[in-house]
Design a protein around this motif. Structure first.
Motif, PDB file in Angstrom:
ATOM      1  N   ILE A 172       0.852  -1.191   0.000  1.00 16.47           N
ATOM      2  CA  ILE A 172       0.000   0.000   0.000  1.00 16.47           C
ATOM      3  C   ILE A 172       0.885   1.237   0.000  1.00 16.47           C
ATOM      4  O   ILE A 172       1.950   1.255   0.620  1.00 16.47           O
ATOM      5  CB  ILE A 172      -0.926  -0.001   1.234  1.00 16.47           C
ATOM      6  CG1 ILE A 172      -1.912  -1.177   1.164  1.00 16.47           C
ATOM      7  CG2 ILE A 172      -1.687   1.325   1.364  1.00 16.47           C
ATOM      8  CD1 ILE A 172      -2.664  -1.408   2.460  1.00 16.47           C
ATOM      9  N   VAL A 173       0.417   2.284  -0.683  1.00 21.12           N
ATOM     10  CA  VAL A 173       1.121   3.570  -0.683  1.00 21.12           C
ATOM     11  C   VAL A 173       0.221   4.632  -0.064  1.00 21.12           C
ATOM     12  O   VAL A 173      -0.970   4.717  -0.390  1.00 21.12           O
ATOM     13  CB  VAL A 173       1.515   3.991  -2.107  1.00 21.12           C
ATOM     14  CG1 VAL A 173       2.019   5.430  -2.128  1.00 21.12           C
ATOM     15  CG2 VAL A 173       2.591   3.058  -2.649  1.00 21.12           C
ATOM     16  N   GLY A 174       0.787   5.427   0.841  1.00 22.25           N
ATOM     17  CA  GLY A 174       0.064   6.530   1.459  1.00 22.25           C
ATOM     18  C   GLY A 174       0.795   7.835   1.258  1.00 22.25           C
ATOM     19  O   GLY A 174       1.979   7.869   0.893  1.00 22.25           O
ATOM     20  N   ASN A 175       0.110   8.926   1.497  1.00 24.24           N
ATOM     21  CA  ASN A 175       0.625  10.278   1.293  1.00 24.24           C
ATOM     22  C   ASN A 175       1.391  10.735   2.539  1.00 24.24           C
ATOM     23  O   ASN A 175       0.878  10.669   3.654  1.00 24.24           O
ATOM     24  CB  ASN A 175      -0.546  11.224   1.012  1.00 24.24           C
ATOM     25  CG  ASN A 175      -0.132  12.541   0.400  1.00 24.24           C
ATOM     26  OD1 ASN A 175       0.914  13.074   0.706  1.00 24.24           O
ATOM     27  ND2 ASN A 175      -0.991  13.082  -0.463  1.00 24.24           N
TER      28      ASN A 175
ATOM     29  N   LYS B  58      -4.199   5.344  -8.884  1.00 27.73           N
ATOM     30  CA  LYS B  58      -4.850   5.240  -7.574  1.00 27.73           C
ATOM     31  C   LYS B  58      -4.997   6.615  -6.927  1.00 27.73           C
ATOM     32  O   LYS B  58      -4.110   7.463  -7.032  1.00 27.73           O
ATOM     33  CB  LYS B  58      -4.049   4.326  -6.644  1.00 27.73           C
ATOM     34  CG  LYS B  58      -3.979   2.885  -7.130  1.00 27.73           C
ATOM     35  CD  LYS B  58      -3.219   2.024  -6.151  1.00 27.73           C
ATOM     36  CE  LYS B  58      -3.113   0.586  -6.652  1.00 27.73           C
ATOM     37  NZ  LYS B  58      -4.453  -0.058  -6.751  1.00 27.73           N
ATOM     38  N   TYR B  59      -6.120   6.788  -6.224  1.00 34.31           N
ATOM     39  CA  TYR B  59      -6.347   7.976  -5.405  1.00 34.31           C
ATOM     40  C   TYR B  59      -6.171   7.583  -3.942  1.00 34.31           C
ATOM     41  O   TYR B  59      -6.982   6.832  -3.390  1.00 34.31           O
ATOM     42  CB  TYR B  59      -7.750   8.539  -5.621  1.00 34.31           C
ATOM     43  CG  TYR B  59      -7.946   9.230  -6.944  1.00 34.31           C
ATOM     44  CD1 TYR B  59      -7.476  10.526  -7.166  1.00 34.31           C
ATOM     45  CD2 TYR B  59      -8.608   8.586  -7.991  1.00 34.31           C
ATOM     46  CE1 TYR B  59      -7.660  11.166  -8.384  1.00 34.31           C
ATOM     47  CE2 TYR B  59      -8.802   9.218  -9.219  1.00 34.31           C
ATOM     48  CZ  TYR B  59      -8.322  10.503  -9.402  1.00 34.31           C
ATOM     49  OH  TYR B  59      -8.499  11.132 -10.610  1.00 34.31           O
TER      50      TYR B  59
ATOM     51  N   GLY C  11     -10.227  14.934   2.313  1.00 39.92           N
ATOM     52  CA  GLY C  11     -11.025  13.729   2.515  1.00 39.92           C
ATOM     53  C   GLY C  11     -10.191  12.536   2.941  1.00 39.92           C
ATOM     54  O   GLY C  11     -10.539  11.388   2.683  1.00 39.92           O
ATOM     55  N   TYR C  12      -9.073  12.815   3.615  1.00 40.18           N
ATOM     56  CA  TYR C  12      -8.143  11.775   4.030  1.00 40.18           C
ATOM     57  C   TYR C  12      -8.480  11.250   5.424  1.00 40.18           C
ATOM     58  O   TYR C  12      -9.179  11.902   6.209  1.00 40.18           O
ATOM     59  CB  TYR C  12      -6.721  12.328   4.068  1.00 40.18           C
ATOM     60  CG  TYR C  12      -5.996  12.397   2.743  1.00 40.18           C
ATOM     61  CD1 TYR C  12      -6.390  11.638   1.652  1.00 40.18           C
ATOM     62  CD2 TYR C  12      -4.886  13.218   2.600  1.00 40.18           C
ATOM     63  CE1 TYR C  12      -5.701  11.698   0.455  1.00 40.18           C
ATOM     64  CE2 TYR C  12      -4.191  13.286   1.400  1.00 40.18           C
ATOM     65  CZ  TYR C  12      -4.597  12.523   0.333  1.00 40.18           C
ATOM     66  OH  TYR C  12      -3.908  12.586  -0.843  1.00 40.18           O
ATOM     67  N   THR C  13      -7.900  10.095   5.730  1.00 31.08           N
ATOM     68  CA  THR C  13      -7.821   9.582   7.092  1.00 31.08           C
ATOM     69  C   THR C  13      -6.371   9.687   7.536  1.00 31.08           C
ATOM     70  O   THR C  13      -5.470   9.275   6.797  1.00 31.08           O
ATOM     71  CB  THR C  13      -8.275   8.118   7.169  1.00 31.08           C
ATOM     72  OG1 THR C  13      -9.648   8.018   6.779  1.00 31.08           O
ATOM     73  CG2 THR C  13      -8.115   7.570   8.578  1.00 31.08           C
ATOM     74  N   ALA C  14      -6.141  10.260   8.703  1.00 28.62           N
ATOM     75  CA  ALA C  14      -4.783  10.354   9.238  1.00 28.62           C
ATOM     76  C   ALA C  14      -4.391   9.013   9.858  1.00 28.62           C
ATOM     77  O   ALA C  14      -5.155   8.432  10.635  1.00 28.62           O
ATOM     78  CB  ALA C  14      -4.685  11.462  10.272  1.00 28.62           C
ATOM     79  N   ILE C  15      -3.224   8.530   9.482  1.00 32.04           N
ATOM     80  CA  ILE C  15      -2.741   7.234   9.957  1.00 32.04           C
ATOM     81  C   ILE C  15      -1.457   7.437  10.747  1.00 32.04           C
ATOM     82  O   ILE C  15      -0.492   8.041  10.256  1.00 32.04           O
ATOM     83  CB  ILE C  15      -2.464   6.272   8.776  1.00 32.04           C
ATOM     84  CG1 ILE C  15      -3.707   6.121   7.894  1.00 32.04           C
ATOM     85  CG2 ILE C  15      -1.989   4.917   9.304  1.00 32.04           C
ATOM     86  CD1 ILE C  15      -4.875   5.418   8.536  1.00 32.04           C
TER      87      ILE C  15
ATOM     88  N   PRO D 125      -7.478   1.982   1.668  1.00 27.84           N
ATOM     89  CA  PRO D 125      -6.407   2.952   1.461  1.00 27.84           C
ATOM     90  C   PRO D 125      -6.597   3.833   0.222  1.00 27.84           C
ATOM     91  O   PRO D 125      -5.915   4.848   0.083  1.00 27.84           O
ATOM     92  CB  PRO D 125      -5.171   2.081   1.290  1.00 27.84           C
ATOM     93  CG  PRO D 125      -5.696   0.809   0.702  1.00 27.84           C
ATOM     94  CD  PRO D 125      -7.053   0.626   1.296  1.00 27.84           C
ATOM     95  N   TYR D 126      -7.503   3.421  -0.675  1.00 24.19           N
ATOM     96  CA  TYR D 126      -7.708   4.169  -1.910  1.00 24.19           C
ATOM     97  C   TYR D 126      -9.181   4.450  -2.133  1.00 24.19           C
ATOM     98  O   TYR D 126     -10.052   3.712  -1.663  1.00 24.19           O
ATOM     99  CB  TYR D 126      -7.172   3.381  -3.110  1.00 24.19           C
ATOM    100  CG  TYR D 126      -5.737   2.918  -2.946  1.00 24.19           C
ATOM    101  CD1 TYR D 126      -4.695   3.834  -2.867  1.00 24.19           C
ATOM    102  CD2 TYR D 126      -5.423   1.567  -2.857  1.00 24.19           C
ATOM    103  CE1 TYR D 126      -3.391   3.427  -2.699  1.00 24.19           C
ATOM    104  CE2 TYR D 126      -4.119   1.137  -2.700  1.00 24.19           C
ATOM    105  CZ  TYR D 126      -3.104   2.076  -2.611  1.00 24.19           C
ATOM    106  OH  TYR D 126      -1.802   1.653  -2.439  1.00 24.19           O
ATOM    107  N   ALA D 127      -9.442   5.522  -2.865  1.00 27.54           N
ATOM    108  CA  ALA D 127     -10.829   5.877  -3.175  1.00 27.54           C
ATOM    109  C   ALA D 127     -11.372   4.959  -4.259  1.00 27.54           C
ATOM    110  O   ALA D 127     -10.634   4.487  -5.112  1.00 27.54           O
ATOM    111  CB  ALA D 127     -10.893   7.334  -3.652  1.00 27.54           C
TER     112      ALA D 127
END
Length: 224
Positions: free
Chosen positions: A88-91, A125-126, A149-153, A222-224
């Motif tokens: 998985i890739v996150g921002n 991917k978004y 519209g993110y979730t903080a992890i 993890p993605y929209a």
């Protein structure tokens, strides 16, 4: 004394990501199963990320990579490899500069969007997950995360691999903190992490734990 206490509270709320002081942050899964997830911040780098990926592949272990945008832009193939190998890739922002938490919410959001656009161009991917640089939260971070519209992890086990240079000491630390539902924070930018990682993965298995994808552990897409 009240001013000092309030200042300490604000400091704690800002710099301890699990405090939930300014905003909700997902830092762990449930503790009802011997399952954990591992994550890596600040890559990709050509010197260490491929080695981390090779270890994960050899042990059949999934991970989440919170990547920095400008590093992705310089190493597009590495991001595509991360995705292709099932991770998985996150921002993690575009620049991850030291003063990120001092930026306006608008500037933070612009960085997140720049990273989002880059990853979408490369992978289609978004992303829906954001890990604040340095784990620092404040009202501006909250506004930017909400606007995207993110979730903080976050995490609930910080390996301290950027500070603990001795591999044996680093291994002992993360072994001690193994617990059900744990989200481990590592960095795919550190020599000591690369060389400690196989032994840690083997130890996790020996203790009867399973390393699962982070989305499974926390039950969030993890993605929209």
């Amino acid at each position: 004394m009240l001013l000092v206490s309030y200042t300490l509270l604000l400091f704690y709320g800002s710099f301890y990501i699990g405090s939930q002081f300014y905003m909700p942050v997902v830092c762990n899964g449930t503790a009802d199963k011997k399952e954990i997830a591992i994550s890596f911040d600040d890559g990709p780098l050509e010197k260490y990320t491929p080695e981390v990926l090779a270890v994960l592949k050899a042990h059949h272990v999934p991970a989440t990579f919170f990547c920095i945008g400008y590093r992705v832009a310089e190493r597009e193939a590495l991001l595509q490899q991360i995705i292709a190998e099932g991770h998985i890739v996150g921002n993690h922002s575009y620049y991850h500069d030291f003063w990120f938490d001092m930026h306006t919410a608008k500037k933070m959001q612009a960085e997140m969007q720049q990273m989002q656009d880059l990853v979408h161009r490369l992978t289609g991917k978004y992303m829906k997950w954001f890990r604040p640089p340095y784990g620092v939260t404040n009202p501006n971070v909250r506004k930017a995360v909400q606007a995207m519209g993110y979730t903080a992890i976050g995490w609930n086990v910080r390996s301290l691999d950027t500070m603990i240079k001795d591999e044996a000491q680093l291994l002992q630390k993360v072994q001690r903190e193994l617990k059900p539902g744990a989200v481990f924070l590592f960095h795919d930018t550190m020599h000591n992490t690369v060389h400690m990682l196989p032994r840690f993965l083997q130890y996790v298995k020996e203790q009867g734990y399973t390393i699962v994808p982070l989305d499974k552990l926390i039950n969030l897409h993890p993605y929209a």
